[in-house]
Scaffold this motif. Structure first.
Motif, PDB file in Angstrom:
ATOM      1  N   ILE A 125      -3.194   4.697  -6.222  1.00 57.07           N
ATOM      2  CA  ILE A 125      -2.911   4.313  -4.634  1.00 57.07           C
ATOM      3  C   ILE A 125      -1.407   4.431  -4.309  1.00 57.07           C
ATOM      4  CG2 ILE A 125      -4.841   2.787  -4.657  1.00 57.07           C
ATOM      5  CD1 ILE A 125      -2.650   0.458  -5.318  1.00 57.07           C
ATOM      6  N   LEU A 180      -0.230   3.886  -0.559  1.00 62.62           N
ATOM      7  CA  LEU A 180      -0.689   2.582  -0.200  1.00 62.62           C
ATOM      8  C   LEU A 180       0.227   1.522  -0.783  1.00 62.62           C
ATOM      9  CD1 LEU A 180      -3.087   2.195   1.344  1.00 62.62           C
ATOM     10  CD2 LEU A 180      -4.487   1.344  -0.497  1.00 62.62           C
ATOM     11  N   GLY A 224       2.482  -1.048   1.173  1.00 67.57           N
ATOM     12  CA  GLY A 224       2.286  -2.314   0.995  1.00 67.57           C
ATOM     13  C   GLY A 224       3.662  -3.254   0.620  1.00 67.57           C
ATOM     14  N   SER A 263       6.364  -3.547   2.928  1.00 68.90           N
ATOM     15  CA  SER A 263       6.013  -4.521   4.066  1.00 68.90           C
ATOM     16  C   SER A 263       6.226  -5.908   3.892  1.00 68.90           C
ATOM     17  CB  SER A 263       4.668  -4.326   4.524  1.00 68.90           C
ATOM     18  OG  SER A 263       3.481  -4.781   3.668  1.00 68.90           O
ATOM     19  N   LEU A 264       6.282  -6.116   2.396  1.00 67.80           N
ATOM     20  CA  LEU A 264       6.781  -7.137   1.851  1.00 67.80           C
ATOM     21  C   LEU A 264       7.884  -7.870   2.183  1.00 67.80           C
ATOM     22  CD1 LEU A 264       4.874  -7.809  -1.556  1.00 67.80           C
ATOM     23  CD2 LEU A 264       4.208  -8.730   0.564  1.00 67.80           C
ATOM     24  N   LEU A 281       8.557 -10.397   5.024  1.00 62.29           N
ATOM     25  CA  LEU A 281       8.354 -11.911   4.678  1.00 62.29           C
ATOM     26  C   LEU A 281       9.785 -12.204   4.212  1.00 62.29           C
ATOM     27  CD1 LEU A 281       5.241 -11.755   2.645  1.00 62.29           C
ATOM     28  CD2 LEU A 281       5.646 -12.990   4.585  1.00 62.29           C
ATOM     29  N   LEU A 309      -0.967 -12.748  -3.672  1.00 65.45           N
ATOM     30  CA  LEU A 309      -0.259 -11.788  -4.451  1.00 65.45           C
ATOM     31  C   LEU A 309      -0.763 -11.690  -6.111  1.00 65.45           C
ATOM     32  CD1 LEU A 309       3.811 -11.776  -3.673  1.00 65.45           C
ATOM     33  CD2 LEU A 309       1.781 -10.017  -2.985  1.00 65.45           C
ATOM     34  N   LEU A 360      -5.847  -5.537  -9.556  1.00 60.61           N
ATOM     35  CA  LEU A 360      -5.314  -4.472 -10.196  1.00 60.61           C
ATOM     36  C   LEU A 360      -5.609  -4.454 -11.903  1.00 60.61           C
ATOM     37  CD1 LEU A 360      -3.338  -2.389  -9.046  1.00 60.61           C
ATOM     38  CD2 LEU A 360      -1.444  -3.739 -10.089  1.00 60.61           C
ATOM     39  N   PRO A 415      -7.440  -0.622  -8.064  1.00 52.65           N
ATOM     40  CA  PRO A 415      -6.225  -0.526  -7.391  1.00 52.65           C
ATOM     41  C   PRO A 415      -6.155  -0.559  -5.724  1.00 52.65           C
ATOM     42  CG  PRO A 415      -6.645   1.412  -8.544  1.00 52.65           C
ATOM     43  CD  PRO A 415      -7.823   0.713  -8.857  1.00 52.65           C
ATOM     44  N   PHE A 416      -7.235   0.137  -5.426  1.00 53.85           N
ATOM     45  CA  PHE A 416      -7.555   0.250  -3.852  1.00 53.85           C
ATOM     46  C   PHE A 416      -7.514  -1.403  -3.145  1.00 53.85           C
ATOM     47  CE2 PHE A 416      -9.762   0.737   0.001  1.00 53.85           C
ATOM     48  CZ  PHE A 416      -8.949   1.523   0.599  1.00 53.85           C
ATOM     49  N   GLY A 446      -4.195  -2.770  -3.431  1.00 54.59           N
ATOM     50  CA  GLY A 446      -3.230  -2.335  -2.320  1.00 54.59           C
ATOM     51  C   GLY A 446      -3.611  -2.773  -0.988  1.00 54.59           C
ATOM     52  N   VAL A 447      -4.769  -2.933  -0.773  1.00 51.13           N
ATOM     53  CA  VAL A 447      -5.203  -3.246   0.671  1.00 51.13           C
ATOM     54  C   VAL A 447      -5.125  -4.926   0.846  1.00 51.13           C
ATOM     55  CG1 VAL A 447      -7.093  -3.901   2.007  1.00 51.13           C
ATOM     56  CG2 VAL A 447      -7.004  -1.425   1.171  1.00 51.13           C
ATOM     57  N   ILE A 479      -2.464  -6.499  -0.588  1.00 53.34           N
ATOM     58  CA  ILE A 479      -1.194  -6.788  -0.398  1.00 53.34           C
ATOM     59  C   ILE A 479      -0.605  -6.445   1.173  1.00 53.34           C
ATOM     60  CG2 ILE A 479       1.224  -5.793  -0.963  1.00 53.34           C
ATOM     61  CD1 ILE A 479       0.346  -5.683  -4.098  1.00 53.34           C
ATOM     62  N   ILE A 480      -1.374  -5.295   1.340  1.00 51.98           N
ATOM     63  CA  ILE A 480      -0.863  -4.715   2.873  1.00 51.98           C
ATOM     64  C   ILE A 480      -1.527  -5.799   3.854  1.00 51.98           C
ATOM     65  CG2 ILE A 480      -1.457  -3.095   4.686  1.00 51.98           C
ATOM     66  CD1 ILE A 480      -0.893  -1.036   2.453  1.00 51.98           C
ATOM     67  N   ALA A 508      -0.787 -10.125   2.374  1.00 46.17           N
ATOM     68  CA  ALA A 508       0.409 -10.733   2.181  1.00 46.17           C
ATOM     69  C   ALA A 508       1.356 -10.013   3.154  1.00 46.17           C
ATOM     70  CB  ALA A 508       0.831 -10.204   0.626  1.00 46.17           C
TER      71      ALA A 508
END
Lengths: 425, 169
Positions: free
Chosen positions: A124, A127, A131, A134-135, A138, B42, B49, B54-55, B58-59, B61-62, B65
């Motif tokens: 990924i 991605l 991701g 983007s943290l 925060l 998180l 994970l 993993p997908f 990742g989603v 987290i995006i 979070a």
């Protein structure tokens, strides 16, 4: 033990995929050190290039041509008193810079400096990069709130609003590039960073030129959004000096402030490397399919050494041009010594075994360096946006453009399939 | 390659999630609660994970979070913290809460003890390399209808929010 270390060298995988802890650790350390050096170099280069763009000299005092200025700055920052506002929220204030730095550096474990030169190759990859980077929004929000002061709070609010809005346009551009890995081509698409570059290699085209001009537009959207994402000029409203002093890090000083600085510059390098990987062919050298053959391979593999020799030549040229005053003697000797070191590195890079291994890293770094220069150029050229203009650009121009490019890319990519279906009927 | 899904990591991450969850409901300062919630999310992403998804990680987290929690903090920061801390918290429903929590815990224990037959004997073979592609094929193939319904739901929510926020449309 030695066999374990050596076994990786013969394999054709990244340390993460090979499951080799030792080399993964080595790569992490090398990337960390390299990034820190790059940030220090960027600090000097930015001040110097900006100064020359404005017909100034820039730092000239510490070392020849101000070469030691970043080191002097670093010492100053480390020795500075670490101030925490009395009304600040201690724990959050303390956590914020650490959080930002962690987010900025974690991203680099999937950055492919070469087909084997990455800490690991994730399924990924893109991605993960989007991701985790983007943290850092925060962390910025935490810093602004914990300072318990007006300017940081407004800066943090602006920054998070900006990052959240530009992330969407950025995502659209990234998806259209990811779609290009599979469209009009056999095999399935991939999100892995290494896979994307390999797809460009297999399709014999950089994605910036694919489905012209769709790839170019997607790249343009990303190039604008990534400047906004990293809060740099002309989108540096969160730290607009004239209105907000320094934005979210107004109350930070000394070491904590330098952590924010480090995170900002490594985030810039990270988004630039996403752009390079997705659209500019990652580690591939120019014209890998057009100019083939042993001769061209040799020609392009000589570039790293030549670059360092050129830098050494510049150093020697400046050494000759230094003022002939006794006060400048140490500086002159130091500059000549620096030139000798650069020249030696250049000569080492001509050795065949080193040349073969370093080539990928060189091309990747050069492409990223071009982006870093662009960042400085933007800062020297464009005036700052107003906040409503910034939001307008993000939501009303970039996002619709991104959606359009996404749909058109899918349509163009599926066109042969559609045609075939109609033909058969 | 050694699997990363060792019990040590599971207990570490699960412990982090529990601590984060408890902190979310016990902190008086809403910003601290939100930060604890981020830790929980998180840790949850890491568990995905660890389960070779993993997908989804990742989603997670995006979206959670990186996106939703930023908006949460955004709103909370605009509220005057001092005032909200001085005010008496009026939500006195801890009896109902305890009953609900006990019921849910009982359900979990019942599933764990009685439900051996529901779960497969062994862990499924790890298909990490094709995870994203598989999720995509399922979402846009077998579960197309459910997926579209969900997106319609979100569209309705967006329109509702705009209608409520705008005075004049």
């Amino acid at each position: 033990m030695l066999d374990y270390v050596r076994s990786y060298l013969t394999s054709n995988l990244t340390p993460g995929s090979a499951g080799n802890m030792f080399w993964a650790f080595v790569y992490i350390v090398v990337i960390f050190l390299g990034l820190s050096v790059a940030v220090i170099a960027m600090n000097w280069l930015e001040r110097k290039i900006l100064a020359h763009m404005q017909v100034r000299l820039g730092p000239m005092r510490v070392g020849p041509h101000g070469l030691l200025q970043p080191i002097a700055d670093a010492i100053k920052l480390l020795l500075k008193e670490d101030i925490m506002p009395a009304e600040a929220d201690g724990f959050v204030f303390w956590m914020a810079p650490i959080f930002v730095v962690l987010a900025a550096f974690t991203v680099f474990i999937v950055v492919p400096f070469g087909p084997t030169h990455a800490v690991t190759d994730m399924n990924i990859g893109v991605l993960f990069m989007l991701g985790v980077s983007s943290l850092s929004a925060l962390g910025i929000v935490m810093a602004g709130w914990a300072s318990n002061s007006h300017y940081p709070l407004i800066g943090a609010l602006r920054s998070s609003a900006q990052m959240v809005s530009y992330e969407i346009a950025m995502g659209m551009a990234v998806i259209s590039a990811v779609m290009m890995t599979s469209l009009n081509q056999q095999g399935t698409g991939t999100l892995s960073m290494i896979g994307i570059v390999q797809a460009q290699q297999a399709q014999e085209i950089w994605f910036i030129f694919k489905f012209f001009p769709l790839g170019l537009i997607a790249f343009f959207i990303f190039a604008v959004a990534m400047v906004a994402e990293t809060n740099r000029a002309p989108f540096d409203l969160p730290e607009a000096e004239s209105e907000l002093t320094a934005g979210f890090h107004t109350e930070y000083s000394g070491f904590r402030w330098s952590l924010f600085f480090l995170a900002e510059y490594s985030a810039m390098i990270a988004v630039s490397s996403i752009a390079v990987t997705l659209w500019l062919g990652g580690w591939l050298r120019p014209f890998p399919n057009l100019l083939t053959g042993a001769k061209w391979d040799l020609f392009f593999s000589l570039f790293p050494g030549i670059t360092f020799l050129f830098l050494a030549g510049m150093c020697f040229y400046s050494t000759v041009r230094m003022p002939k005053h006794p006060l400048f003697r140490i500086q002159t000797i130091g500059l000549a010594g620096f030139g000798v070191v650069l020249g030696l590195i250049g000569l080492i890079l001509f050795i065949t075994a080193v040349r073969e291994r370093v080539q990928d890293i060189y091309w990747f770094s050069m492409k990223v360096a071009a982006f870093m220069y662009l960042y400085i150029w933007y800062r020297g050229t464009f005036p700052r946006y107003r906040f409503d203009q910034l939001m307008k650009v993000g939501w009303k121009i970039l996002l619709p453009m991104g959606l359009g490019v996404l749909i058109l890319t899918a349509g163009v990519g599926l066109w042969p399939l559609i045609q075939q279906t109609i033909w058969n009927r | 390659m050694e699997p990363v899904a060792t019990p040590f990591f599971f207990y570490l991450l699960a412990g982090l999630m529990l601590i984060g969850g408890v902190l979310v409901i016990t902190r008086r300062n809403p910003v601290h609660s939100a930060l604890a919630l981020i830790v929980t999310l998180l840790a949850q992403a890491s568990i995905y994970l660890m389960l070779y998804a993993p997908f989804v990680a990742g989603v997670q987290i995006i979206l959670y979070a990186g996106g939703i929690m930023v908006l949460f903090l955004f709103v909370i920061m605009l509220v005057s913290i001092e005032r909200s801390q001085r005010e008496r918290q009026f939500n006195k429903q801890w009896v109902v809460g305890m009953v609900a929590a006990t019921a849910l815990g009982g359900l979990f224990i019942a599933v764990y003890t009685k439900g051996r037959g529901i779960f497969p004997e062994h862990a499924l073979p790890a298909v990490e390399a094709q995870n994203t592609q598989n999720v995509g094929t399922l979402l846009y193939g077998q579960y197309m209808f459910a997926f579209e319904i969900a997106s319609l739901l979100l569209l309705v929510a967006i329109i509702g929010a705009v209608v409520m926020a705008k005075k004049r449309i």
